[in-house]
Structures are given as C-alpha cells and as structure tokens.
Design a protein around this motif. Structure first.
Motif, PDB file in Angstrom:
ATOM      1  N   ILE A 156      32.855  31.227  40.915  1.00 51.43           N
ATOM      2  CA  ILE A 156      32.522  31.568  42.330  1.00 51.43           C
ATOM      3  C   ILE A 156      31.577  30.256  42.627  1.00 51.43           C
ATOM      4  O   ILE A 156      31.915  29.572  43.848  1.00 51.43           O
ATOM      5  N   GLN A 157      30.742  29.922  41.862  1.00 46.73           N
ATOM      6  CA  GLN A 157      29.953  28.726  42.175  1.00 46.73           C
ATOM      7  C   GLN A 157      30.359  27.378  41.584  1.00 46.73           C
ATOM      8  O   GLN A 157      29.714  26.396  41.698  1.00 46.73           O
ATOM      9  N   TRP A 188      27.472  37.909  43.722  1.00 47.58           N
ATOM     10  CA  TRP A 188      27.476  36.296  43.709  1.00 47.58           C
ATOM     11  C   TRP A 188      27.726  35.974  45.261  1.00 47.58           C
ATOM     12  O   TRP A 188      27.855  34.546  45.504  1.00 47.58           O
ATOM     13  N   THR A 189      27.890  36.679  46.274  1.00 47.35           N
ATOM     14  CA  THR A 189      28.081  36.211  47.502  1.00 47.35           C
ATOM     15  C   THR A 189      27.031  36.639  48.314  1.00 47.35           C
ATOM     16  O   THR A 189      26.765  35.909  49.186  1.00 47.35           O
ATOM     17  N   ARG A 243      31.586  26.231  38.826  1.00 48.65           N
ATOM     18  CA  ARG A 243      31.357  25.952  37.696  1.00 48.65           C
ATOM     19  C   ARG A 243      32.154  26.276  36.439  1.00 48.65           C
ATOM     20  O   ARG A 243      33.085  26.743  36.740  1.00 48.65           O
ATOM     21  N   PHE A 266      24.519  26.218  44.566  1.00 48.12           N
ATOM     22  CA  PHE A 266      25.506  25.129  44.110  1.00 48.12           C
ATOM     23  C   PHE A 266      26.413  24.612  45.129  1.00 48.12           C
ATOM     24  O   PHE A 266      26.937  23.614  44.936  1.00 48.12           O
ATOM     25  N   TYR A 267      26.931  25.185  46.227  1.00 52.53           N
ATOM     26  CA  TYR A 267      27.715  24.796  47.264  1.00 52.53           C
ATOM     27  C   TYR A 267      27.010  23.591  47.874  1.00 52.53           C
ATOM     28  O   TYR A 267      27.470  22.450  48.077  1.00 52.53           O
ATOM     29  N   ALA A 297      20.636  35.548  47.600  1.00 52.11           N
ATOM     30  CA  ALA A 297      21.895  35.034  47.263  1.00 52.11           C
ATOM     31  C   ALA A 297      21.991  34.248  46.217  1.00 52.11           C
ATOM     32  O   ALA A 297      21.953  32.994  46.288  1.00 52.11           O
ATOM     33  N   PHE A 298      21.852  34.632  44.915  1.00 55.77           N
ATOM     34  CA  PHE A 298      21.529  33.840  43.671  1.00 55.77           C
ATOM     35  C   PHE A 298      22.651  32.793  43.354  1.00 55.77           C
ATOM     36  O   PHE A 298      23.721  32.963  43.177  1.00 55.77           O
ATOM     37  N   ALA A 299      22.165  31.599  43.501  1.00 56.39           N
ATOM     38  CA  ALA A 299      22.783  30.448  43.341  1.00 56.39           C
ATOM     39  C   ALA A 299      23.789  30.066  43.780  1.00 56.39           C
ATOM     40  O   ALA A 299      24.182  28.880  43.940  1.00 56.39           O
ATOM     41  N   THR A 300      24.773  30.699  44.311  1.00 55.23           N
ATOM     42  CA  THR A 300      26.047  30.463  44.896  1.00 55.23           C
ATOM     43  C   THR A 300      25.901  29.501  46.041  1.00 55.23           C
ATOM     44  O   THR A 300      26.511  28.289  45.883  1.00 55.23           O
ATOM     45  N   PRO A 301      25.021  29.631  47.160  1.00 55.22           N
ATOM     46  CA  PRO A 301      24.850  28.771  48.232  1.00 55.22           C
ATOM     47  C   PRO A 301      24.297  27.541  47.703  1.00 55.22           C
ATOM     48  O   PRO A 301      24.422  26.467  48.151  1.00 55.22           O
ATOM     49  N   LEU A 343      29.654  31.617  55.601  1.00 53.79           N
ATOM     50  CA  LEU A 343      28.804  32.189  54.430  1.00 53.79           C
ATOM     51  C   LEU A 343      27.876  33.030  54.837  1.00 53.79           C
ATOM     52  O   LEU A 343      27.638  34.278  54.476  1.00 53.79           O
ATOM     53  N   PHE A 344      27.275  32.458  55.673  1.00 56.64           N
ATOM     54  CA  PHE A 344      25.891  33.310  56.112  1.00 56.64           C
ATOM     55  C   PHE A 344      25.709  33.480  57.671  1.00 56.64           C
ATOM     56  O   PHE A 344      25.103  34.422  57.750  1.00 56.64           O
TER      57      PHE A 344
END
Lengths: 324, 378
Positions: A39-40, A289-290, A42, B141-142, B135-139, B201-202
């Motif tokens: 999702i990220q 994760w979203t 990686r 990383f984007y 919103a752990f880490a996903t945004p 997303l947000f």
C-alpha cells in the motif's frame, strides 16, 4: 471418567490448535507487513526467506533472546500477569471455531451448544489484560491507553453483541456448527437485516481488535505505544500474539456468522474457511493503512448514538420479519 | 438546572486530580525535540507549556564569526525541510545590504528553486500532519515519494539532497544544468495528478473531517496578534503573502492566487497547504516558460565587505515569513545577525489553542501548525 484415548485426543487437538495459532499469528504479522508495504509503495521484508516469509520467525527468535526489562515502580504481579490475560482468552476462544471438516472428521475442538455466547464471554476478558498492563506499568502513557481501552470496551461490546443476536435469531441456535448449517442455502450476508448486522459487526470488530480507525488504546502518535509501552522481549511478543490471534478470531467469527463459514463449492471446507477469514483480515489491514484515527469521544459517540440505536432497530425489524 | 442527588454524591466522594504528562522531547509526534508539558484532567488538557531549546546551536552568534558567504550553509540548518528558501532569504538580505542587483536569469532560477522547495516542504508538512492523525505512514510515504522527485532535481542542480547551500550573494552557485527544464516541466504535470490523489485520500474523508473540522480554531485577530505567518495565517482567512504584498525577485510577473481558509481550523490550514502546492506549480510552470538566457551570476568579489549599515529582508517561506536582520560594520563578518523564524511565532499560538481540548487534538493542532524545530531553536 475421561478415558485415556479421549485424553490423548484432547492433547493432540490442543497441540494442533496451539500450533495453528502460533503459525497463523506469524503468518499474519508477515502478511500485514507485506500488505502495508505494498500500500505504501515499498517491498516490506525481503531478506529472510522467499519474499521475507521467515521474517516473523527471525523476529520471534530475537524477542526470545531479548532481555526482559522490568521498569522500576511497577505493580509486579499485575504487570507480570497482564500479557497472559491478553493471550490466554484468545487461545481459549478457538474451542468453538468451526474449521469445517476433512475426510469426514469435523474440525471443531468442541461444538458447545452455547458456542457464540462462550466466545463473547471469553473475548471480553482480553481487555482485562490491557487494563492490567496499563495500570501495572506505572507509566502515564500506558495508563491513558488503558483508560481509553476501558471506555472503548463499554462502547463497542453492545452493538457487537446485538449484531450477533440478530444472527442467532435467524439461525435459531447458539452453536457455531448449527449457525453454519443454517446458511447452507443462502449466506446470511445476503439477507438485508443480516447485511446491516454484518456492517455493525465489522465496525465493532475493528474496535475490539484495536485497529485503525479505532486503535485508540495504542495511538502511536499520541501515546507512544499505549498500554504496552513498558513491555519488551517475550512479554511484548505475548501482546502481539494476542492481538493477531484476536484479529484471526473476529474475522473467523465474521466468516462463520455471515459468510457461510466453511461452506463453498469445489474447494475443501477448510480452504474455504481460511479464504474467507483471511479475506476479512486483509480488508481490515487495508483499513488500517488507509484511514486516520477517530478521537476517543468520537468513538464513544458513534457507538452509543449511531451504532447501538441502529442495532436495536435492526434487531426489532429482524424479530418482526421472523414472526411474520 | 439544580444539581441531582447522584451528581452531588459523585462529586463529593470521588477524588480526582490533574496530572502532568511530558510529551517529548522524545515523542513520535512532536516534530523534533519539542517538549510539551501538558497538564491533564483525564483526557482534557488544562494547560500546556512548550519548552524549547533542545536544538539550540547559537546560529546568530556563529554568524558573527563567519564571513557572509560562510554563513550560507548554516541557514540550511534553520528550517531543514525548506533549505533553499532559507538560503534565498539570507542572500537576499546580504544583497540588500550590499545593494547588489542580480541578473534576470538568477531571479528566475531562484523563483523556480524556491517554489519547488515550497512544494517539497508542504508535502512533508501534510504527510506528517495526517500521520499524526493516525493514518500511519501511508500518506507520509506518498508525500515522500513525490518529494523524492524534487530532491532528485535539486541533486542535479546543486549536488545535495537536503542541505543545499545553493544560493549566493550575486546569484546562484551553478547555472541550471542542461535539460533540467524538461524534467521540471514533467514534474509539474506529475505533481498535479499526485496532488489530486493526495487530496482524494483525505480532504473529504469522514474521519479526517471529524478530526480536523473545527479543531484548533485560530481567529483572525489572534493570529495577527501572535504574528503567525504563512499558511497558518492564511488558513485563518488573512490574505497576506509577501510574494503578492511585498513582491521580491520576479513574483510580480506571475499569475497566482493566494489561497485562504474560512474558519482557521486545522482543516483550513491543511487545505491552504494543498492549494499552495497547486499555486506553486503554476508559478514554476510560468517561470520555466519565461526564463531568460545568460549568466546567472554577477561578480561580487571573493570576500564580501558590505559598507557599514543595516538591512532587513523577509521572504515568504513555506512556514511563514523568514526575516534576516543584518548589521554590518564594514568588516567581512556581520556585526550582528538576527533571524526571525516563522515557526517560533507559529508555535507560540499552540498554548492558547490547546486549552480545553483532548490529547488527540493537541497532536492534531501541533501537526497542523507544521513547525520545524531547527528554526525555532536556531
């Protein structure tokens, strides 16, 4: 009197279940890391084994070898027993999880006639472990996390149970096997009342497993690691094991109660059961994760003001439909 | 309403007390080494004191022992997320002190680079803010995937990826490398779609709205009184952008809007940042199309010796107004150099904003203010 043969069978069943739980939890941790990584954008773990499948094994070895640190000022007994309270109930729940059948042997450790009630009663105990950890750690972050979990427990259990009662009304039994058999013609999720119940159950289950958007007791960005901030080594691993076992349990219950359990065409029942369960787990990981996290009062408000009334209304309509 | 019997009993019998929680200096969401001393009544914040100074490097004193050019790399370490903009504000102050006029090409290069860095900085700001909401880490990383493209462009331009040391009094260190304009153009197109994706997303997400709408409302007059600047000020509905109101370089030649918010809450500050990314892309597009040929640097001599005097220059940085006040006594070293960092003022507004909110909202408000400790402690 329990004969020797029954005793041996019990031991074998117990060992199999424990083995399954351990392997399943390790697989889930790896799977979560892989899902989140993709999702990220990686790769996630790639080094230990094919695409990192053995990463969890390496992690377990690491955790076993770690020093077990006990911070100063902890409430010793409570602090020591908290991880067990987090793990043992989720293991006990496996008694009533119907895995299907293989070569004519029904794969359920014990088909209690109060199966789902037993599961609900036992899973509630898990929260005790969290609360004990928070109280015993002598850490303000942990205590805040534990307080939040107590509040959360009260607010999510009611809609969860009400949604399950709806299923029980349609199935006419508390036994897990009977509930599965009641869905032989049509899965419960395809009936309007139970579809609503399924959504309510899913939302409540997210709260029960402390996952985003309801991961309030842990709340990484606010409370560091919440209730298990002070735990390390194998005790921390116990919380982790408990968390992922719980995740499996709630998904397995969802699959059993709403998606027809182990029933399905062509493939063996066990495979169907695992496909459904892991499908729901993956859905929950996708959420995690979203989404962002709701605030503790918003969770409470949502549960009491929205979910609970809807559950009651749904229950009433279901009762009316059944009586008609 | 009169007090119920139950209520009286509960209040009389249960003894509750407020307690302190130390958030930081090592904490996942204090954006560096900020130390918040929060007094809590259950989940409610009664009072919150901010303690700073864990990253103090006495930049201003160091400046007095460095030549004007030697101090440029130190400005990189102020707001380390937007190093180019810091460079820019500093060299512009020195140029103002020396009354140097730079070439047209240098101005265009500076605008392009500064706006690219603004995009990168806002990406980091938005990414960490949403991460603070859980919103752990996903945004994040984007956002970092997009930022990487900018960093690669900077890598080609000046050879560095975080602390650039690129601007010089009299121009820039190097001219833009051949073929970079095509890359920047490509990036602008790419970033437009990615901004939409990030917003998708947000911006309208129910949970995100519930967490940010009406949280940390910063009224107009309060923002002005605390001298809050940048997106935080504009989020409160004040249309103040130095690029428009006090144009420097060639900003007056470009068409762009100054986005503002309506309510001054965390959502408005987030939205202003998103819109500013779009406006920066517009500026970059126009600048890259109109960039003149020629030598980007003018000769200013190896060691700068401005005449005795003083100069103050402020520039619109991603986080607000960054000002450099330089006093020269005619020697190669500044007699005194004062830095006005925007994050310092923006952080000051935190304490009044968080009184009475919940712990989760404290993190949300802090994240929405988008501070960088390197600039606060200097």
């Amino acid at each position: 009197m329990i004969s020797v043969l029954t005793f041996i069978i019990m031991i074998i069943v117990g060992a199999t279940v424990l083995g399954f739980i351990a392997v399943s939890a390790m697989f889930l941790i790896w799977w979560e890391r892989k899902v989140s990584a993709h999702i990220q954008t990686r790769y996630g773990p790639m080094r230990v084994g094919w695409h990192g499948v053995l990463q969890s094994v390496a992690d377990v070895v690491k955790l076993l070898l770690k020093e077990d640190i006990m911070p100063a000022g902890v409430d010793k007994w409570i602090w020591w027993f908290a991880p067990f309270f987090a793990v043992v109930p989720s293991v006990m729940v496996f008694v009533c999880v119907p895995f299907g059948n293989i070569f004519g042997i029904t794969l359920i450790p014990a088909d209690l006639n109060i199966g789902i009630l037993y599961i609900l009663a036992i899973t509630s105990v898990c929260i005790l472990g969290i609360f004990m950890a928070g109280w015993g750690s002598n850490n303000k972050y942990s205590l805040l996390g534990a307080m939040r979990s107590a509040a959360q427990m009260i607010s999510y259990e009611i809609p969860l149970i009400l949604s399950i009662i709806t299923v029980v009304m349609f199935a006419g039994s508390l036994s897990m096997q009977k509930i599965v058999e009641a869905q032989s013609k049509l899965w419960f999720i395809f009936q309007p009342n139970l579809a609503i119940a399924f959504l309510i159950y899913l939302i409540s289950a997210l709260a029960e497993t402390n996952r985003v958007p309801f991961d309030i007791p842990e709340a990484e960005s606010e409370l560091v690691a919440g209730f298990h901030t002070e735990y390390s080594g194998m005790k921390f691993a116990m919380f982790f094991l408990g968390e992922y076992t719980n995740l499996f349990i709630v998904s397995a219950i969802a699959a059993t109660l709403f998606l027809g359990g182990w029933q399905g065409p062509f493939l063996p029942p066990v495979v169907w059961f695992l496909i459904k369960t892991y499908g729901i787990i993956t859905l929950m990981m996708w959420f995690r994760w979203t989404f962002a996290r709701v605030r503790v009062d918003q969770l409470m408000g949502f549960s009491w003001k929205v979910l609970t009334p809807i559950s009651f209304a749904n229950l009433a309509v279901a009762g009316w439909a059944l009586l008609k | 309403m009169t007090k119920g019997i139950m209520e009286t009993k509960i209040n009389d019998n249960i003894h509750t007390e407020e307690f302190f929680v130390n958030l930081g200096p090592q904490h996942p969401s204090t954006h560096g080494v900020l130390y918040l001393e929060a007094k809590l009544d259950g989940e409610i914040i009664v009072d919150c004191a901010t303690h700073i100074g864990y990253l103090h490097r006495s930049m201003e004193k160091i400046a007095e022992n460095r030549t004007y050019t030697q101090f440029i790399p130190f400005t990189d370490r102020l707001d380390y997320v937007a190093s180019m903009n810091n460079n820019l504000a500093y060299v512009m102050a020195v140029e103002k002190l020396m009354k140097t006029e730079i070439t047209e090409r240098a101005k265009y290069i500076r605008v392009i680079i500064a706006e690219l860095n603004r995009v990168a900085s806002h990406l980091v700001g938005i990414g960490t803010f949403v991460q603070d909401l859980g919103a752990f880490a996903t945004p994040l990383f984007y956002a970092f995937r997009e930022r990487e493209k900018i960093v690669e462009i900077f890598d080609e331009v000046c050879g560095n990826r975080l602390t650039y040391n690129y601007m010089r009094a009299g121009g820039v260190q190097f001219d833009l490398p051949a073929g970079i304009d095509a890359k920047i153009k490509e990036f602008v197109g790419y970033m437009r779609t990615r901004t939409d994706e990030l917003e998708g997303l947000f911006t309208k997400n129910v949970i995100f709205l519930a967490r940010t709408k009406g949280i940390g409302v910063l009224p107009k007059d309060m923002a002005i009184n605390y001298s809050v600047t940048g997106p935080n000020l504009r989020g409160s509905g004040v249309k103040w952008d130095l690029r428009k109101d006090e144009p420097y370089l060639v900003y007056d030649k470009f068409n762009f809007d100054v986005p503002t918010g309506d309510n001054g809450d965390a959502w408005d500050r987030y939205k202003v940042r998103i819109e500013e990314i779009r406006q920066s892309l517009r500026i970059i597009e126009q600048a890259i199309g109109g960039i003149p040929e020629g030598d980007p640097t003018v000769k200013v001599g190896r060691i700068l010796r401005p005449e005795a005097g003083e100069a103050y220059f402020r520039a619109e940085n991603p986080r607000g107004e960054l000002g450099f006040y330089i006093v020269s006594d005619g020697s190669p070293y500044p007699c005194r150099l004062k830095i006005r960092g925007p994050s310092f003022s923006n952080l000051a507004v935190l304490t009044p904003l968080v009184k009475g909110v919940k712990v989760a909202d404290l993190i949300c408000i802090l994240g929405s203010l988008d501070i960088v400790m390197g600039e606060i402690d200097r």
